[in-house]
Scaffold this motif. Structure first.
Motif, mmCIF file in Angstrom:
data_model
loop_
_atom_site.group_PDB
_atom_site.id
_atom_site.type_symbol
_atom_site.label_atom_id
_atom_site.label_comp_id
_atom_site.label_asym_id
_atom_site.label_seq_id
_atom_site.Cartn_x
_atom_site.Cartn_y
_atom_site.Cartn_z
ATOM 1 N N ARG A 55 0.931 -0.999 0.131
ATOM 2 C CA ARG A 55 -0.370 -0.323 -0.024
ATOM 3 C C ARG A 55 0.812 1.268 0.480
ATOM 4 O O ARG A 55 0.262 2.025 -0.328
ATOM 5 N N SER A 57 3.590 1.526 -1.509
ATOM 6 C CA SER A 57 4.844 1.903 -2.852
ATOM 7 C C SER A 57 4.182 2.441 -3.040
ATOM 8 O O SER A 57 6.004 3.638 -3.515
ATOM 9 N N SER A 58 3.589 3.420 -3.894
ATOM 10 C CA SER A 58 3.383 4.439 -4.170
ATOM 11 C C SER A 58 3.916 5.774 -3.321
ATOM 12 O O SER A 58 4.699 6.737 -4.640
ATOM 13 N N TYR A 59 3.667 5.995 -2.044
ATOM 14 C CA TYR A 59 4.703 6.882 -1.951
ATOM 15 C C TYR A 59 5.738 6.917 -1.782
ATOM 16 O O TYR A 59 6.795 7.411 -1.529
ATOM 17 N N LYS A 61 8.033 5.261 -3.697
ATOM 18 C CA LYS A 61 8.865 5.390 -4.994
ATOM 19 C C LYS A 61 8.800 7.380 -5.516
ATOM 20 O O LYS A 61 9.799 7.900 -5.331
ATOM 21 N N VAL A 62 7.316 8.170 -5.006
ATOM 22 C CA VAL A 62 7.486 9.511 -4.513
ATOM 23 C C VAL A 62 9.425 10.592 -3.895
ATOM 24 O O VAL A 62 9.383 11.066 -4.148
ATOM 25 N N ASP A 71 9.467 -0.087 -7.911
ATOM 26 C CA ASP A 71 7.865 0.161 -8.233
ATOM 27 C C ASP A 71 7.747 -0.208 -6.554
ATOM 28 O O ASP A 71 6.826 -0.337 -6.407
ATOM 29 N N GLY A 72 9.129 0.590 -5.999
ATOM 30 C CA GLY A 72 8.585 0.964 -3.967
ATOM 31 C C GLY A 72 9.166 -0.262 -3.516
ATOM 32 O O GLY A 72 8.402 -0.327 -1.792
ATOM 33 N N ASP A 142 -4.407 6.037 -2.392
ATOM 34 C CA ASP A 142 -3.590 5.754 -3.217
ATOM 35 C C ASP A 142 -2.184 6.844 -2.579
ATOM 36 O O ASP A 142 -2.745 7.785 -1.409
ATOM 37 N N VAL A 144 0.038 8.012 -1.704
ATOM 38 C CA VAL A 144 1.155 9.553 -1.746
ATOM 39 C C VAL A 144 0.731 10.636 -1.559
ATOM 40 O O VAL A 144 0.715 11.538 -1.340
#
Length: 440
Positions: A55, A57-59, A61-62, A71-72, A142, A144
């Motif tokens: 969950r 992973s998107s954060y 990566k940023v 990919d996080g 998300d 992020v």
């Protein structure tokens, strides 16, 4: 030995005399195949940890661009060490049948050690728990959004504290400050200056102690109790840390399958894990035994001055005995392993999970450091090199273990994995200092 109890222990466990003299010891755990004691922890908690990390992973990566490629995912590779295997065989005049691999946690993103697993996971889980409870975040969002100033401002109201010899503090400090938390790291006298400096550079508060790891942890724990807005990450007792570390086992299983490496009765897997208080290696060992059962043979590696897990398991006293009780000083260059008293939680779990423990002298850590640089151009911090002596100890002193478990004729098909627990963040000048201490 300090008192009557310890005198009795000496009579009951002859290898204690060797431990007390700082001799290298290979200890077999005869409880390994007994039924595990009931424990309030299951693989479902490891599954939950993996889902939580996904969950985020998107954060991740940023805020950590180095994770875009994965990919996080915070993960390390496995690499063959054919040249290092040859170097060890020649140096120690021993044959290591089978394949020697390195689990490269020294290269884990963000904080460059095995502590990037459990430590970062517990910080993320705590952040999620707070954000969900506040209504500012939903599980289906998300994640992020956690990178926004609104969430940074929200997390600034909270503090995360930890007691550490170094690498766990780094992982928690880097991740905690990135999210916006106040972070307080209680550091023992063994912690390296560069780790303290880096934490301060990241904005964490570092409190230093002249005493060892146990005192730093206890002080951190007591201070956190006084502050309702503070979450203490307890390296001695945390099941969240344990779950984060155990995720590694599932991922390793996938990596071995991808590399066409079989693990079964005819193809045994041996894993060597440097051990301090026990959380990191304990979590990994738990996951490996759950996934591979009797076909995996796990050994913990400790410095001769700090064999707290060996001592606790050997005597069955776990956290009720410290290395000081048998006259050891807990002073070692393997700073991450400089722990005098093992985790009660982890020690009791490992009682039926691991195959044994062995101890290593500091000078051998530096010999291995030199061999790895010369043969593989590989740098690991000294504590990580404790794992390199597993295959040597096994083949020199573990023949009875191999015979008992009917492994002697299967060793040519064996896979040995040394778990590299840290090293990529060590500054250049510190690396040079370490190399000056090496002898070949």
């Amino acid at each position: 030995m300090k008192n009557e109890r310890n005198h009795e222990l000496l009579e009951q466990y002859p290898q204690l005399k060797e431990l007390a003299k700082k001799d290298t010891v290979f200890w077999e755990n005869t409880n390994r195949m007994k039924k595990p004691k009931t424990m309030h922890f299951t693989m479902s908690e490891v599954e939950d940890a993996e889902e939580t990390l996904q969950r985020f992973s998107s954060y991740l990566k940023v805020v950590f661009p180095e994770l875009v490629k994965s990919d996080g995912l915070i993960e390390s590779t496995i690499e063959e060490m054919a040249e290092m295997k040859n170097a060890l065989e020649q140096r120690y005049d021993v044959s290591i049948p089978g394949q020697l691999l390195l689990k490269c946690d020294h290269n884990l993103p963000i904080s460059g050690s095995i502590k990037a697993r459990g430590g970062i996971y517990e910080v993320l889980k705590h952040a999620e728990r707070l954000a969900l409870a506040s209504g500012k975040l939903k599980v289906e969002d998300d994640y992020v959004v956690l990178a926004t100033e609104a969430f940074q401002s929200f997390f600034r109201h909270y503090t995360i504290a930890v007691g550490s010899t170094g690498n766990l503090g780094l992982s928690i400090g880097i991740m905690g400050k990135k999210l916006g938390f106040n972070v307080v790291v209680h550091m023992s006298s063994d912690a390296k200056k560069w780790k303290k400096d880096l934490l301060r550079e990241k904005g964490a508060t570092v409190i230093e102690y002249e005493a060892d790891y146990s005192v730093a942890v206890e002080q951190g724990r007591q201070e956190a109790i006084q502050d309702p807005m503070c979450h203490f990450i307890d390296d001695e007792n945390s099941k969240d840390l344990f779950a984060g570390y155990a995720v590694a086992a599932k991922r390793l299983k996938g990596q071995l399958e991808k590399a066409n490496i079989t693990v079964n009765s005819a193809h045994p897997l041996f894993v060597y894990l440097p051990c301090g208080v026990g959380g990191g290696p304990g979590g990994v060992a738990y996951g490996l035994r759950e996934l591979f059962g009797e076909h995996v043979h796990i050994f913990f590696a400790e410095p001769v001055a700090s064999p707290c897990m060996t001592l606790g398991l050997m005597t069955g006293l776990h956290d009720e005995i410290s290395v000081e009780d048998i006259g050891l000083d807990n002073k070692t260059e393997a700073d991450g392993l400089a722990v005098g008293r093992a985790s009660k939680f982890v020690g009791k779990v490992m009682d039926t999970y691991i195959s044994g423990c062995y101890t290593v002298k500091d000078e051998e850590l530096f010999t291995s450091l030199a061999l790895a640089m010369e043969s593989e151009e590989l740098f690991l911090e000294p504590s990580a090199h404790a794992g390199m002596f597993g295959p040597i100890q096994l083949m020199k002193n573990g023949q009875k273990y191999l015979e008992k478990h009917h492994l002697t004729d299967k060793m040519e098909q064996a896979t040995h994995i040394v778990w590299a627990t840290g090293g990529s963040m060590v500054p250049k000048e510190m690396r040079e200092d370490y190399l000056k201490q090496t002898t070949l």
